[in-house]
Design a protein around this motif. Structure first.
Motif: not given
Length: 780
Positions: A434-460
């Motif tokens: 996860m990537s975030m702007d510390p001043q605004t709190g805006h989350v810029k990127a969110w990658v919860g795993g390697v392949n959502y089709k096969h692994f739905q569990y979110d690691h963020v």
């Protein structure tokens, strides 16, 4: 002569009778047609839409997820992946292609093309049909497909005519064209022109060129038959496109030269499927699905009805930057296959008979697999949906079945026992980022795993894993706050035992350094940079675990943290989401800002339904936050994160495994960060910060018993840091993102010395700290 005259009179009388019969038939026929139209308009042949329905045609509109840079990240829909566009969003050549192919006299009629209708009757449709664009729209919106009976076809045509006339009275020609493009199903979840342009060409409608527009218009004839993704008709779609180009040239919309040139080209597809498991930011979209359902539950429409996430055409404006999201996903796709290849190399049956598990006996492995079996979706479905008994369910896990497996070299279609497939997946390493702007709190990127089709569990946000040494800055910050310590202060690098009575310890605690090296003293900056456990333990002994836990809670950590000294070394299980928010407080001068994912929500008409309210609170003084940041800069200047500063070509073996000899980042700007590695190398972390961006990365297997045997590859610097480095390298190359390369801003009033060259220990000493001579060299 009289006979001739009498004959002429008779002929005249006969002609007059024919004329009278003609007019009688004509008037009768006209009245009959008028009566039929009148009866149809009254609903004698089936219900027709009234004006209120015509003003608001009932079509399901997908909810659109929009990035901070204005790109569509994805949509929520059941059957209709439709997002309407206005006429002004359509390129002129797309409209020209439609007019030339479907209704060349479109601007001359009022819903029914008389000439085309007569031609269709005379030649029985052999020289083309007579349906105007307005009629085709009425069929799509209100009439539907009739049965094969003649009466049904006649009834349908009557309804089409009447509704087409009503549509022409209700809307402008341009609005009808836009509605027609928006309503059509182009196949492959491409409902409407916007989805079609995106799915087939990865473009917005305005960006389509002439040949692309011609292909999409050609699909109006039959989107199933002329589907460019259908291998049953590989040439048909191109031929149909060329027919449209012929029509455009015939009616002077393009020149013959342009037509000839374009007809020689290929379709030029850039197929970008849109589904809930494909595309960009899949894990974030899954999180957003839950967010929206909660919002809908608590925010009804003015009339009390609930919003329909899949049909009301809502627009959800998010903080995700599509460019940064893509860079994050690319970084994962570059690093993880290499790391996985090395893991697989170390866990062959010859090297590890219990692969992929280490340090487990067979009975422990059996128990682990049985537990995983009962937590699986297959078990849930068979037990609760199909009401099967346990013996039958267990037997099904050992019965070979057809399945598709994930691999880094592509999907594998195979026949395998479900139990064997579960063990196969236990060997895979996963990641959360996860990537975030510390001043605004805006989350810029969110990658919860390697392949959502096969692994739905979110690691963020879903997953919590042991954080290792990434927890240490919380201990250091507490000590700086309470004891006014400087990064240049020195402590003995000797083992310490915290007795059981102190802080309510269950038993005495004597932590060891990972390299088992002791002696001399270390500055706090050097100790944190190299994750020296004894120094962190000494700080914990000074401040106690409760203040550290209190600080972590103020930093946004929601998970339970045991109030024991051992948390100093990162025994707590936390999420990437919590860690990024906490570290952002240091970069934001001690102010915690709650992460923001959604800025506002609009309905299909652009009315704002939700506007986020920032949540922030002071946690640390600006001075303490800054000193903690300067401590963490040491990690990348000369500690476990120093490889971010080095330059060296990565070397790869034939099977894509990486030899860690160097990393092609060579960052020169200030970077504060911290690596984290758990005791048995099961979890690797890297938290990295620049003034306007904080990013956290975790890597590990599903079960902690699957891990690297040694720290060479099993440390955070090898597992997680490369993803951060690759991501930031891409972000810096895109200057439009304006990711900072500047120094962290220094407080106006700073009483703690952070520059060790200017440090005077007498001005910053703690009377409780023993004086220890510093050797010239430390043996690590």
């Amino acid at each position: 002569m009289a006979k001739v005259k009498k004959k002429q009179t008779k002929n005249n009388q006969d002609f007059s009778s024919y004329v009278r019969w003609f007019w009688k038939l004509f008037i009768t026929g006209t009245l009959f047609v008028a009566l039929i139209f009148l009866l149809a308009s009254w609903g004698a042949f089936g219900e027709l839409p009234d004006y209120t329905v015509l003003e608001n045609p009932k079509t399901n509109l997908a909810t659109e997820i929009i990035s901070s840079d204005g790109k569509t990240l994805g949509k929520f829909y059941f059957n209709d992946n439709r997002t309407p566009v206005g006429y002004n969003d359509l390129p002129q050549h797309l409209v020209d292609a439609l007019i030339a192919t479907e209704d060349v006299r479109y601007y001359e009629h009022s819903g029914i093309d008389a000439r085309g209708t007569v031609r269709a009757f005379v030649f029985l449709g052999s020289k083309g049909g007579a349906s105007t664009i307005s009629q085709q729209l009425s069929r799509q919106l209100f009439v539907g497909v009739a049965s094969t009976s003649t009466l049904s076809r006649i009834t349908q045509k009557l309804k089409e005519w009447i509704i087409a006339i009503k549509l022409e009275r209700q809307y402008t020609k341009e609005e009808i064209i836009a509605m027609y493009f928006n309503i059509y199903d182009f196949g492959n979840n491409a409902d409407g022109i916007r989805s079609a342009a995106s799915i087939y060409f990865d473009k917005e409608p305005k960006e389509l060129d002439i040949k692309e527009s011609a292909m999409l218009v050609g699909m109006f004839k039959n989107s199933s038959l002329y589907n460019p993704r259908d291998h049953r008709n590989p040439v048909g779609t191109k031929n149909r496109r060329n027919v449209v180009l012929d029509q455009m040239e015939k009616y002077d919309f393009i020149t013959e030269e342009v037509k000839d040139s374009l007809q020689k080209t290929e379709l030029g597809l850039r197929y970008s499927p849109q589904s809930h498991r494909d595309g960009i930011a899949t894990y974030f979209r899954a999180y957003l699905d839950g967010f929206m359902k909660d919002w809908i539950k608590n925010n009804p429409k003015p009339d009390g009805e609930k919003y329909n996430l899949y049909g009301d055409g809502l627009k959800v404006f998010t903080t995700i930057d599509s460019r940064m999201q893509q860079y994050a996903e690319d970084a994962v796709q570059q690093h993880m296959p290499r790391l996985q290849a090395e893991f697989n190399h170390q866990n062959t049956p010859d090297r590890n008979p219990t692969a992929p598990f280490l340090e487990l006996g067979q009975s422990e492995i059996d128990a682990l697999m049985k537990r995983s079996m009962k937590q699986s979706e297959r078990w849930r479905h068979m037990k609760y949906d199909l009401k099967k008994d346990e013996d039958e369910i267990i037997a099904s896990f050992n019965k070979p079945t057809q399945m598709t497996l994930f691999s880094w070299k592509g999907e594998i279609d195979t026949i395998m026992k479900p139990m064997d497939s579960m063990r196969y997946y236990k060997a895979f390493l996963h990641t959360g980022m996860m990537s975030m702007d510390p001043q605004t709190g805006h989350v810029k990127a969110w990658v919860g795993g390697v392949n959502y089709k096969h692994f739905q569990y979110d690691h963020v946000k879903q997953s919590r894993r042991q954080v290792g040494s990434t927890f240490k800055p919380f201990v250091y910050a507490t000590a700086i706050d309470q004891l006014h310590l400087s990064p240049c202060d020195e402590l003995p690098n000797t083992q310490i035992t915290i007795e059981a009575e102190k802080f309510g310890n269950p038993e005495p605690w004597t932590p060891r350094n990972s390299d088992a090296q002791y002696g001399g003293t270390l500055t706090l900056k050097n100790a944190l940079a190299n994750s020296v456990n004894t120094i962190t333990a000494r700080l914990m002994d000074k401040v106690g675990p409760q203040p550290v836990v209190d600080l972590a809670k103020k930093l946004g950590v929601e998970a339970e943290i045991p109030v024991v000294p051992s948390i100093a070394l990162g025994t707590a299980d936390l999420s990437v989401y919590e860690m990024v928010a906490a570290y952002s407080t240091f970069a934001n001068k001690g102010v915690y800002t709650k992460p923001v994912m959604v800025t506002h929500i609009e309905d299909k008409n652009g009315t704002i339904l939700y506007q986020f309210t920032p949540e922030a609170r002071d946690v640390l003084s600006e001075e303490v936050a800054y000193v903690t940041v300067k401590l963490m800069e040491g990690v990348t200047e000369g500690g476990s994160g120093v490889r971010l500063r080095t330059k060296g070509a990565d070397a790869y073996r034939a099977d894509y495994r990486e030899i860690i000899t160097g990393y092609p980042y060579e960052f020169k700007n200030p970077i504060a960060g911290k690596t984290g590695t758990t005791q048995n190398q099961s979890d690797g972390w890297f938290m990295g910060m620049v003034p306007n961006l904080v990013t956290g990365v975790w890597v590990g297997a599903e079960d902690r018993a699957a891990h690297f045997r040694t720290i060479t590859y099993g440390q955070g610097a090898a597992m997680a840091l490369p993803i951060w480095g690759l991501y930031m390298k891409s972000c810096y190359e895109n200057e439009d993102l304006e990711i900072s390369k500047a120094d962290f801003e220094k407080p106006l009033e700073l009483s703690i010395e952070v520059d060790c060259e200017n440090y005077n220990p007498d001005e910053n000493s703690d009377p409780n700290m023993p004086d220890v001579e510093v050797p010239d060299e430390l043996d690590f």
